[in-house]
Design a protein around this motif. Structure first.
Motif, mmCIF file in Angstrom:
data_model
loop_
_atom_site.group_PDB
_atom_site.id
_atom_site.type_symbol
_atom_site.label_atom_id
_atom_site.label_comp_id
_atom_site.label_asym_id
_atom_site.label_seq_id
_atom_site.Cartn_x
_atom_site.Cartn_y
_atom_site.Cartn_z
ATOM 1 N N PRO A 98 48.715 -29.029 26.723
ATOM 2 C CA PRO A 98 48.499 -30.297 27.496
ATOM 3 C C PRO A 98 47.046 -30.228 28.186
ATOM 4 O O PRO A 98 46.445 -28.998 28.096
ATOM 5 C CB PRO A 98 49.638 -30.389 28.435
ATOM 6 N N ILE A 99 46.529 -31.111 28.855
ATOM 7 C CA ILE A 99 45.265 -31.066 29.677
ATOM 8 C C ILE A 99 45.595 -30.076 30.699
ATOM 9 O O ILE A 99 46.598 -30.131 31.373
ATOM 10 C CB ILE A 99 44.918 -32.439 30.072
ATOM 11 N N ASN A 141 50.818 -31.222 35.160
ATOM 12 C CA ASN A 141 52.155 -30.502 35.562
ATOM 13 C C ASN A 141 53.228 -31.212 34.412
ATOM 14 O O ASN A 141 54.195 -30.777 34.120
ATOM 15 C CB ASN A 141 52.679 -30.586 36.780
ATOM 16 N N THR A 142 52.927 -32.268 34.234
ATOM 17 C CA THR A 142 54.193 -33.440 33.420
ATOM 18 C C THR A 142 53.432 -33.521 32.070
ATOM 19 O O THR A 142 52.380 -33.701 31.625
ATOM 20 C CB THR A 142 54.307 -34.708 34.024
ATOM 21 N N LEU A 143 54.573 -33.174 31.282
ATOM 22 C CA LEU A 143 54.337 -33.071 29.624
ATOM 23 C C LEU A 143 55.522 -33.850 28.954
ATOM 24 O O LEU A 143 56.869 -34.000 29.358
ATOM 25 C CB LEU A 143 54.610 -31.434 29.127
ATOM 26 N N LEU A 182 54.328 -37.444 19.199
ATOM 27 C CA LEU A 182 53.006 -37.354 20.079
ATOM 28 C C LEU A 182 53.557 -36.607 21.395
ATOM 29 O O LEU A 182 54.693 -36.669 21.702
ATOM 30 C CB LEU A 182 52.925 -38.728 20.439
ATOM 31 N N CYS A 183 52.508 -35.924 21.742
ATOM 32 C CA CYS A 183 52.598 -34.926 22.970
ATOM 33 C C CYS A 183 51.687 -35.718 23.974
ATOM 34 O O CYS A 183 50.580 -36.269 23.475
ATOM 35 C CB CYS A 183 52.365 -33.541 22.869
ATOM 36 N N ALA A 184 51.998 -35.911 25.119
ATOM 37 C CA ALA A 184 51.331 -36.304 26.205
ATOM 38 C C ALA A 184 51.469 -35.524 27.338
ATOM 39 O O ALA A 184 52.426 -34.973 27.664
ATOM 40 C CB ALA A 184 51.578 -38.115 26.253
ATOM 41 N N SER A 185 50.448 -35.681 28.382
ATOM 42 C CA SER A 185 50.488 -35.171 29.617
ATOM 43 C C SER A 185 49.901 -36.006 30.848
ATOM 44 O O SER A 185 48.926 -36.910 30.389
ATOM 45 C CB SER A 185 49.738 -33.747 29.607
ATOM 46 N N GLN A 192 49.051 -41.458 31.221
ATOM 47 C CA GLN A 192 49.611 -40.314 30.497
ATOM 48 C C GLN A 192 48.479 -40.468 29.285
ATOM 49 O O GLN A 192 48.042 -41.250 28.957
ATOM 50 C CB GLN A 192 50.842 -40.778 29.756
ATOM 51 N N TYR A 193 48.113 -39.176 28.959
ATOM 52 C CA TYR A 193 46.924 -38.992 27.791
ATOM 53 C C TYR A 193 47.786 -38.264 26.559
ATOM 54 O O TYR A 193 48.215 -37.169 26.834
ATOM 55 C CB TYR A 193 45.919 -38.064 28.384
ATOM 56 N N PHE A 194 47.328 -38.896 25.479
ATOM 57 C CA PHE A 194 48.114 -38.267 24.262
ATOM 58 C C PHE A 194 47.355 -37.470 23.380
ATOM 59 O O PHE A 194 46.013 -37.451 23.452
ATOM 60 C CB PHE A 194 48.480 -39.505 23.587
#
Lengths: 119, 108
Positions: free
Chosen positions: A25-26, A30-32, A91-94, A108-110
């Motif tokens: 993640p970025i 903290n959130t994924l 897709l993963c986002a954070s 959220q950024y993907f």
């Protein structure tokens, strides 16, 4: 600043084989999240992590899917065994904050996603 | 139940203005997001509304009416590169719910 990184970008496997996806993640987020997106549909949440804790995995098919986020940074999503219907983009986002604060910091950024094809 | 509706497809001409509507019914509301997604790529964040009214960002604007459960994304001075899917997403109690997306095709 680097965005969300995912690998691999593409994966083709035969049914009943295992497969794993990786996400970084970025920095500082903290959130994924892990999402699955079928063709012509919006992303659907599979699991959300707050640091290393899975706080929402209600949509994760637990008989074949598993995920982990050791040390609260990188995360891995695994499918074992894969089925034909698992073909999709994963897709993963954070986000900086969790999605309950009604603030722009829960944006959220993907990542670019992993396109899985199960034959 | 939770439901987000947006048109499946829209077409427009280069240089024109297009408005993409989104209506929603969700349990809880923590903001409405618009994302742009080009074919084969990840969704890219465009805008966020949590209060009623219009938010403007260059050629893109987003409007929200919480009492009506309604939002729109307005794209001005359309360019060919704006051809993409536009996803409306609502922050529910503890998760983001996405619509199916509106595929916009811009013609010369």
């Amino acid at each position: 600043e680097a965005g969300v990184v995912q690998s691999p970008r593409y994966k083709i496997i035969e049914k009943k084989q295992p497969v794993a996806f990786w996400c970084n993640p970025i920095s500082g987020h903290n959130t994924l999240y892990w999402y699955r997106q079928n063709l012509g549909q919006g992303p659907e949440l599979l699991i959300r992590y707050e640091n290393e804790e899975a706080v929402d995995d209600s949509q994760l098919p637990k008989d074949r899917f598993s995920a982990e986020r050791l040390k609260g940074v990188d995360s891995t999503l695994k499918i074992q065994p894969a089925e034909l219907g698992d073909s999709a983009v994963y897709l993963c986002a954070s986000s900086l904050d969790p999605p309950s604060l009604a603030a722009s910091t829960d944006t959220q950024y993907f990542g670019p996603g992993t396109r899985l094809t199960v034959l | 139940g939770q439901n987000i509706d947006q048109p499946t497809e829209m077409t427009a001409t280069e240089g024109a203005i297009v408005q993409i509507n989104c209506t929603y019914q969700t349990s809880g509301f923590n903001g409405l997001f618009w994302y742009q997604q080009h074919a084969g790529e990840a969704p890219t964040f465009l805008s966020y509304n949590v209060l009623d009214g219009l938010e403007e960002k260059g050629r893109f604007s987003s409007f929200l009416s919480r009492s009506k459960g309604y939002s729109y994304l307005l794209l001005k001075e359309l360019q060919m590169k704006d051809s993409a899917s536009y996803l409306c997403a609502v922050g529910g109690t503890d998760k983001l719910i996405f619509g199916t997306g509106t595929r916009l095709q811009v013609f010369p």
